[in-house]
Design a protein around this motif. Structure first.
Motif, short mmCIF file in Angstrom:
data_model
loop_
_atom_site.label_atom_id
_atom_site.label_comp_id
_atom_site.label_asym_id
_atom_site.label_seq_id
_atom_site.Cartn_x
_atom_site.Cartn_y
_atom_site.Cartn_z
N GLY A 20 1.01 -1.07 0.22
CA GLY A 20 -0.07 0.31 0.00
C GLY A 20 0.95 1.56 -0.28
N VAL A 21 0.19 2.35 -0.56
CA VAL A 21 1.15 3.25 -0.63
C VAL A 21 0.47 4.68 -0.39
CG1 VAL A 21 1.88 5.29 -1.63
CG2 VAL A 21 2.39 3.24 -2.57
N PRO A 22 -0.03 5.28 0.80
CA PRO A 22 -1.42 5.77 0.93
C PRO A 22 -1.19 7.53 0.49
CG PRO A 22 -0.52 4.08 3.77
CD PRO A 22 0.92 4.57 2.24
N GLY A 23 -2.79 8.05 0.50
CA GLY A 23 -1.73 9.60 -0.13
C GLY A 23 -2.75 9.30 -1.38
N PRO A 24 -2.69 10.48 -1.74
CA PRO A 24 -3.73 10.92 -3.39
C PRO A 24 -2.09 10.68 -4.71
CG PRO A 24 -2.05 12.43 -2.74
CD PRO A 24 -1.55 11.80 -1.29
N PHE A 25 -2.26 8.48 -4.55
CA PHE A 25 -1.45 7.78 -5.04
C PHE A 25 -2.63 6.36 -6.09
CE2 PHE A 25 1.77 9.44 -1.92
CZ PHE A 25 1.86 10.59 -3.13
N ASP A 26 -2.05 6.24 -7.18
CA ASP A 26 -2.29 5.56 -7.36
C ASP A 26 -1.57 3.98 -7.47
OD1 ASP A 26 -5.54 5.97 -8.50
OD2 ASP A 26 -4.52 6.81 -10.28
N VAL A 27 -1.84 3.12 -7.49
CA VAL A 27 -0.09 2.08 -7.47
C VAL A 27 -0.77 0.88 -8.82
CG1 VAL A 27 0.46 0.27 -5.45
CG2 VAL A 27 -0.66 2.21 -4.74
N SER A 28 0.21 0.23 -9.03
CA SER A 28 0.41 -0.45 -10.45
C SER A 28 0.77 -0.96 -10.45
CB SER A 28 -0.16 0.43 -11.40
OG SER A 28 -0.36 1.81 -12.06
N ALA A 29 1.40 -2.27 -11.23
CA ALA A 29 1.97 -3.20 -11.11
C ALA A 29 2.61 -3.70 -11.95
CB ALA A 29 2.06 -3.84 -9.92
N ILE A 30 3.85 -4.17 -13.18
CA ILE A 30 3.99 -4.86 -13.85
C ILE A 30 4.73 -6.26 -13.66
CG2 ILE A 30 5.19 -4.76 -15.99
CD1 ILE A 30 4.73 -1.87 -16.71
N VAL A 31 3.78 -7.04 -14.01
CA VAL A 31 4.75 -8.87 -13.71
C VAL A 31 5.69 -9.07 -15.09
CG1 VAL A 31 4.48 -11.08 -13.82
CG2 VAL A 31 2.36 -9.61 -12.86
N THR A 32 6.53 -9.52 -15.38
CA THR A 32 8.04 -9.67 -16.14
C THR A 32 8.39 -11.15 -16.00
OG1 THR A 32 9.68 -8.36 -14.91
CG2 THR A 32 8.17 -6.75 -17.28
N ASP A 33 9.34 -10.60 -17.02
CA ASP A 33 10.22 -12.61 -17.19
C ASP A 33 11.72 -11.99 -17.01
OD1 ASP A 33 7.97 -13.51 -18.50
OD2 ASP A 33 8.33 -13.46 -19.91
N THR A 34 11.83 -12.65 -16.89
CA THR A 34 13.50 -12.70 -16.53
C THR A 34 14.27 -11.13 -17.74
OG1 THR A 34 14.60 -14.37 -18.49
CG2 THR A 34 14.44 -15.06 -16.08
N LEU A 146 2.00 6.98 -17.04
CA LEU A 146 2.04 5.74 -16.59
C LEU A 146 2.09 4.66 -18.24
CD1 LEU A 146 2.05 3.56 -14.51
CD2 LEU A 146 -0.80 4.05 -15.21
N ALA A 147 1.50 5.61 -19.48
CA ALA A 147 1.80 5.35 -20.81
C ALA A 147 3.79 5.06 -20.80
CB ALA A 147 1.07 6.05 -21.29
N GLY A 148 4.21 5.76 -20.27
CA GLY A 148 5.40 5.90 -20.98
C GLY A 148 6.79 4.40 -20.53
N VAL A 149 6.00 4.50 -18.82
CA VAL A 149 6.44 2.89 -18.51
C VAL A 149 6.19 2.05 -18.83
CG1 VAL A 149 6.77 1.61 -15.85
CG2 VAL A 149 6.33 4.77 -16.21
N ALA A 150 4.81 2.05 -19.27
CA ALA A 150 4.17 0.17 -19.40
C ALA A 150 4.92 -0.19 -21.06
CB ALA A 150 2.95 0.94 -20.11
N ARG A 151 4.85 0.96 -22.13
CA ARG A 151 5.80 0.85 -22.88
C ARG A 151 6.97 0.57 -23.06
NH1 ARG A 151 3.44 6.74 -24.97
NH2 ARG A 151 1.19 5.82 -25.93
N ASP A 152 8.34 0.95 -21.81
CA ASP A 152 9.14 0.30 -21.97
C ASP A 152 9.32 -1.29 -21.17
OD1 ASP A 152 10.54 2.79 -22.61
OD2 ASP A 152 10.91 3.43 -20.62
N PHE A 153 8.30 -1.60 -21.10
CA PHE A 153 8.31 -2.43 -20.26
C PHE A 153 7.76 -3.85 -21.41
CE2 PHE A 153 9.12 -0.89 -16.32
CZ PHE A 153 10.05 -2.25 -15.70
N GLY A 154 7.03 -3.35 -22.42
CA GLY A 154 6.97 -4.13 -23.89
C GLY A 154 5.14 -3.92 -23.70
#
Length: 442
Positions: A20-34, A146-154
């Motif tokens: 958890g990250v309390p406060g005015p934030f959204d939390v996301s996650a990206i699952v990746t391989d090796t 967030l879109a830029g991060v997602a693109r960097d992870f594929g």
């Protein structure tokens, strides 16, 4: 509960963990391989796609069950962004990561350094090390959303075109982030830094060409990518750049910042944050390096400031003695006799710390399969019982011993009645910056 620093890590408890990250934030996650990439868009967990195998987002918290992740998953990166996409993270309180085990007990906390104009922060990662899952604190900023991060992870991201909306305020012009003609150079920077250090009662530092070269290379990479990061695009960490420059560190600290337009603004920014101020004014540092480069994709200025003291035989011995003293204080509090320093165990422990830096691994088992007892025997030790604690990323003997005592397995070694002797190893550099080894014998 462990208070992590950037690069610090610890084993995760069995079962699921809640993040958890309390406060005015959204939390996301990206699952990746090796390889660091997603297998498909389903590996991106965020407010519009709140679940994936082993990962669930509910009530603003992530629940991750490593054993239930999809086949081939090796890493889960935790991302935080402002709940209001129109603001930057720098205008909000610093986000604090809270990690709890299945029983609800908090096991780790991490608060990164304040960012400036970044809109997304890679806050931490859960990763597999052999059969064990661990948590590493990151604190890497992104300016591309967030879109830029997602693109960097594929992840394939298709964004809706902007819709016309009435303006509620006048447009804000972009700031010119490049220093003007009268901006002070490195010497002027040093005057500002040393004035702050002297006010804090710390000795002045001198600019070191090797640290400055490492800072310059790292800053140029961040500026080209448009993102703060502890590692370059090719995976080279800032600390590995320091090692490659020929500077061997006994102590090291760093500031990675974007936004300030001059050395005066940068120093003012660092002094305005408690954690950054402690680093800038830490009395143990003797050398410094700094670089600032304008970003290619924005008007932001990117900064890397390094603080260090060189590794010397006397400094290494002093560090090892302090780890031994702190360890024996813990044993005394538990009613156990002190451990004696052992030169053979020390030689083996020091060689293992140096090996982890040189070959970029972090494990009790070396790449060719040598175990702690093998290293102890090779150094001439005749102890029948051998145990080992390792750690990386901690910046002082106090910090590393506290971390070991907060971990049940490491604590058991420190408080094992059968152990009578100890060797301590330390090496600066590598991916995490510091590598520590305790080798016990009895």
């Amino acid at each position: 509960m462990n208070e992590l620093v950037p690069g610090g890590n610890l084993p995760l408890p069995e079962g699921s963990v809640t993040i958890g990250v309390p406060g005015p934030f959204d939390v996301s996650a990206i699952v990746t391989d090796t390889g660091g990439k997603v297998r498909g868009d389903a590996d991106f967990v965020f407010y519009n796609q709140p679940s994936a195998p082993g990962v669930r987002l509910a009530g603003g918290e992530l629940t991750v069950h490593p054993g239930a992740l999809r086949a081939g998953a090796e890493r889960v990166t935790v991302i935080v962004s402002p709940a209001d996409p129109s603001v930057h993270l720098g205008s909000l309180p610093a986000p604090t990561l809270h990690v709890s085990g299945a029983a609800g007990r908090e096991v780790a906390r991490f608060t990164p350094q304040r960012t400036q104009r970044e809109t997304v922060l890679l806050l931490a990662e859960l990763y597999r090390r052999g059969t064990v899952w661990k948590l590493r604190a990151l604190g890497q900023g992104y300016a591309d959303g967030l879109a830029g991060v997602a693109r960097d992870f594929g992840v394939d991201v298709v964004e809706d075109p902007p819709t016309a909306a009435p303006r509620t305020s006048a447009p804000v012009p972009a700031l010119d982030r490049r220093p003007g003609p009268g901006a002070p150079g490195p010497d002027g920077y040093l005057v500002l830094v040393n004035a702050a250090r002297i006010r804090a009662g710390s000795p002045p530092v001198t600019l070191d060409a090797r640290l400055t070269a490492a800072a310059r290379a790292h800053t140029a990479d961040m500026a080209a990518r448009g993102a703060l990061a502890a590692e370059s695009a090719d995976g080279t960490s800032l600390h590995q750049r320091i090692t490659a420059s020929g500077y061997a560190c006994l102590t090291v600290g760093e500031h990675l910042v974007s936004g300030p337009r001059s050395p005066a603004e940068f120093v003012e920014y660092c002094l305005g944050d408690e954690r950054s101020r402690r680093t800038l004014c830490a009395p143990g540092f003797t050398d410094a390096g700094v670089a600032w480069v304008a970003g290619r994709r924005s008007n932001d200025m990117y900064w890397t400031a390094l603080w260090a003291s060189p590794l010397t035989a006397a400094g290494l011995a002093r560090t090892a003695d302090e780890v031994l003293a702190l360890t024996n204080a813990e044993r005394a509090a538990a009613g156990l006799p002190p451990l004696a320093a052992d030169r053979r165990l020390t030689a083996a422990a020091q060689a293992h710390s140096a090996d982890m830096v040189a070959r970029d691994f972090y494990a009790h088992t070396s790449p060719e399969g040598r175990e702690p007892w093998d290293r102890a025997a090779a150094a001439g030790s005749r102890h029948r019982a051998v145990g080992e604690n390792i750690a990386c990323g901690q910046r002082s003997p106090t910090e590393v011993v506290i971390g070991w005592m907060n971990s049940p397995g490491h604590r058991a070694n420190i408080l094992k009645p059968a152990f009578t002797h100890l060797g301590v190893g330390f090496a600066g550099g590598g991916r995490a910056g510091t590598y520590w080894t305790q080798l016990f014998g009895g």
